[in-house]
Design a protein around this motif. Structure first.
Motif, mmCIF file in Angstrom:
data_model
loop_
_atom_site.group_PDB
_atom_site.id
_atom_site.type_symbol
_atom_site.label_atom_id
_atom_site.label_comp_id
_atom_site.label_asym_id
_atom_site.label_seq_id
_atom_site.Cartn_x
_atom_site.Cartn_y
_atom_site.Cartn_z
ATOM 1 N N LEU A 1 0.815 -1.220 0.000
ATOM 2 C CA LEU A 1 0.000 0.000 0.000
ATOM 3 C C LEU A 1 0.844 1.264 0.000
ATOM 4 N N TRP A 2 1.876 1.315 0.842
ATOM 5 C CA TRP A 2 2.717 2.518 0.867
ATOM 6 C C TRP A 2 3.511 2.668 -0.435
ATOM 7 N N LYS A 3 3.899 1.559 -1.018
ATOM 8 C CA LYS A 3 4.603 1.617 -2.306
ATOM 9 C C LYS A 3 3.704 2.222 -3.377
ATOM 10 N N GLU A 4 2.447 1.760 -3.439
ATOM 11 C CA GLU A 4 1.516 2.298 -4.421
ATOM 12 C C GLU A 4 1.216 3.774 -4.135
ATOM 13 N N PHE A 5 1.081 4.116 -2.861
ATOM 14 C CA PHE A 5 0.848 5.512 -2.504
ATOM 15 C C PHE A 5 1.979 6.397 -3.016
ATOM 16 N N CYS A 6 3.231 6.000 -2.745
ATOM 17 C CA CYS A 6 4.375 6.809 -3.180
ATOM 18 C C CYS A 6 4.431 6.926 -4.699
ATOM 19 N N THR A 7 4.178 5.815 -5.369
ATOM 20 C CA THR A 7 4.239 5.801 -6.830
ATOM 21 C C THR A 7 3.181 6.707 -7.444
ATOM 22 N N LYS A 8 1.991 6.711 -6.856
ATOM 23 C CA LYS A 8 0.917 7.548 -7.384
ATOM 24 C C LYS A 8 1.087 9.007 -6.979
ATOM 25 N N ARG A 9 1.635 9.274 -5.800
ATOM 26 C CA ARG A 9 1.766 10.651 -5.323
ATOM 27 C C ARG A 9 2.909 11.398 -6.011
ATOM 28 N N ALA A 10 4.025 10.706 -6.284
ATOM 29 C CA ALA A 10 5.178 11.371 -6.907
ATOM 30 C C ALA A 10 5.791 10.433 -7.949
ATOM 31 N N PRO A 11 5.091 10.190 -9.061
ATOM 32 C CA PRO A 11 5.527 9.166 -10.018
ATOM 33 C C PRO A 11 6.905 9.435 -10.641
ATOM 34 N N LYS A 12 7.158 10.677 -11.059
ATOM 35 C CA LYS A 12 8.446 10.977 -11.700
ATOM 36 C C LYS A 12 9.597 10.842 -10.709
ATOM 37 N N MET A 13 9.373 11.317 -9.506
ATOM 38 C CA MET A 13 10.403 11.240 -8.465
ATOM 39 C C MET A 13 10.720 9.785 -8.122
ATOM 40 N N SER B 1 18.329 3.423 -10.912
ATOM 41 C CA SER B 1 19.710 2.934 -10.829
ATOM 42 C C SER B 1 19.812 1.447 -11.160
ATOM 43 N N GLY B 2 18.669 0.751 -11.185
ATOM 44 C CA GLY B 2 18.678 -0.663 -11.532
ATOM 45 C C GLY B 2 18.620 -1.587 -10.341
ATOM 46 N N THR B 3 18.832 -1.049 -9.134
ATOM 47 C CA THR B 3 18.802 -1.914 -7.955
ATOM 48 C C THR B 3 17.374 -2.189 -7.519
ATOM 49 N N HIS B 4 16.477 -1.237 -7.766
ATOM 50 C CA HIS B 4 15.077 -1.367 -7.374
ATOM 51 C C HIS B 4 14.915 -1.605 -5.875
ATOM 52 N N ILE B 5 15.842 -1.068 -5.108
ATOM 53 C CA ILE B 5 15.770 -1.180 -3.657
ATOM 54 C C ILE B 5 15.683 0.221 -3.073
ATOM 55 N N MET B 6 14.599 0.480 -2.344
ATOM 56 C CA MET B 6 14.409 1.779 -1.719
ATOM 57 C C MET B 6 15.119 1.789 -0.372
ATOM 58 N N ASP B 7 16.013 2.774 -0.159
ATOM 59 C CA ASP B 7 16.668 2.892 1.131
ATOM 60 C C ASP B 7 15.620 3.132 2.209
ATOM 61 N N GLY B 8 15.773 2.449 3.356
ATOM 62 C CA GLY B 8 14.761 2.558 4.395
ATOM 63 C C GLY B 8 13.603 1.651 4.044
ATOM 64 N N ASN B 9 12.385 2.204 3.920
ATOM 65 C CA ASN B 9 11.240 1.418 3.494
ATOM 66 C C ASN B 9 10.178 2.334 2.930
ATOM 67 N N TRP B 10 9.152 1.731 2.319
ATOM 68 C CA TRP B 10 8.125 2.522 1.645
ATOM 69 C C TRP B 10 7.306 3.339 2.629
ATOM 70 N N ARG B 11 7.075 2.806 3.808
ATOM 71 C CA ARG B 11 6.309 3.565 4.800
ATOM 72 C C ARG B 11 7.056 4.832 5.201
ATOM 73 N N ALA B 12 8.362 4.730 5.391
ATOM 74 C CA ALA B 12 9.161 5.899 5.748
ATOM 75 C C ALA B 12 9.118 6.946 4.639
ATOM 76 N N LEU B 13 9.233 6.500 3.386
ATOM 77 C CA LEU B 13 9.186 7.440 2.271
ATOM 78 C C LEU B 13 7.813 8.087 2.151
ATOM 79 N N GLY B 14 6.757 7.282 2.349
ATOM 80 C CA GLY B 14 5.408 7.833 2.306
ATOM 81 C C GLY B 14 5.208 8.900 3.361
ATOM 82 N N LYS B 15 5.705 8.643 4.558
ATOM 83 C CA LYS B 15 5.591 9.629 5.641
ATOM 84 C C LYS B 15 6.369 10.888 5.305
ATOM 85 N N LEU B 16 7.557 10.723 4.718
ATOM 86 C CA LEU B 16 8.367 11.885 4.362
ATOM 87 C C LEU B 16 7.672 12.741 3.310
ATOM 88 N N LEU B 17 6.965 12.099 2.382
ATOM 89 C CA LEU B 17 6.298 12.845 1.314
ATOM 90 C C LEU B 17 5.213 13.781 1.841
#
Length: 253
Positions: free
Chosen positions: A59-71, A78-94
């Motif tokens: 859910l947080w991954k989809e939220f981030c992708t929909k809220r800031a798709p280009k970012m 980079s090809g790693t497809h690994i988000m530093d931290g986690n999706w919930r942390a990024l969603g909260k930061l957004l």
């Protein structure tokens, strides 16, 4: 993409929801209909560990992708497809201004500022161009997204203050992190990142906040505090310059 099925609870044998859950596909469709409402995601996460795990993974991954798709696309390019931290942390930061909350009784995140709780920011804007203003010339190849300032009137010792936050792309391989380690930059003595709860480097003490950051924020040169955590989340505060009469007139228009 609809996630794969997972019906087993990740909590314990005493969990009230061991009798079964609604399928992940159904939850996915419901939250898609809700346009990935972050408050609803938080409420669902508090129900039990199974829903919390689903929120973290999907859910947080989809939220981030929909809220800031280009970012998000750039952060993953980079090809790693690994988000530093986690999706919930990024969603909260957004969507959340860190404020000046303290994580323990020893002190506040920022000095000389009143206690300001973290709060929801309805329309955040993050800019890679703004992020370059926070990088030293030798670090300009790093990618940093920084938000607009979240302004608070009369909360600092000198007047209006502004909170800002941001995130690095692939922080582990950035020039900024290598320099922080090389400089043996100090960590915040008591506080941790309000988004992912890990230690933070003091960017000002390491002399890694260029004058262009003050110009970008519209702040006094020597009135900035800035930290970056081990996962690449950036947070800071500044004392803003007063608007001139002309600027005030333009703002009111």
């Amino acid at each position: 993409m609809v996630p794969t099925k997972q019906h087993r609870c990740v909590h314990s044998s005493t969990c009230l929801c061991t009798k079964g859950h609604i399928t992940e596909e159904a939850i996915f469709l419901v939250f898609n209909h809700l346009n990935w409402n972050p408050k609803s995601i938080v409420n669902l996460s508090r129900t039990c560990k199974w829903f919390e795990d689903l929120a973290k993974r999907v859910l947080w991954k989809e939220f981030c992708t929909k809220r800031a798709p280009k970012m998000i696309l750039n952060l993953h390019s980079s090809g790693t497809h690994i988000m530093d931290g986690n999706w919930r942390a990024l969603g909260k930061l957004l969507i959340c201004c860190s404020g000046n909350n303290c994580n323990n009784e020893d002190g506040l995140l920022f000095t000389n500022i009143k206690t300001i709780p973290s709060h929801f920011v309805p329309r955040p804007r993050f800019s890679r161009t703004s992020g370059k203003s926070f990088l030293l010339p030798q670090c300009r190849n790093d990618v940093l997204y920084v938000s607009d300032s979240c302004d608070h009137l009369g909360q600092g010792g000198e007047g209006e203050i502004g909170f800002f936050r941001g995130v690095f792309k692939s922080f582990a391989s950035t020039r900024v992190k290598k320099m922080l380690i090389g400089k043996q930059a100090p960590l915040h003595p008591t506080e941790v990142c309000p988004y992912c709860k890990v230690k933070m480097w003091d960017m000002v003490a390491a002399k890694m906040v260029p004058p262009s950051a003050s110009w970008r924020l519209g702040a006094y040169k020597d009135c900035i505090e800035c930290y970056v955590c081990l996962n690449g989340h950036v947070m800071g505060v500044c004392t803003l310059l007063p608007l001139s009469d002309t600027d005030a007139d333009e703002a009111s228009d």
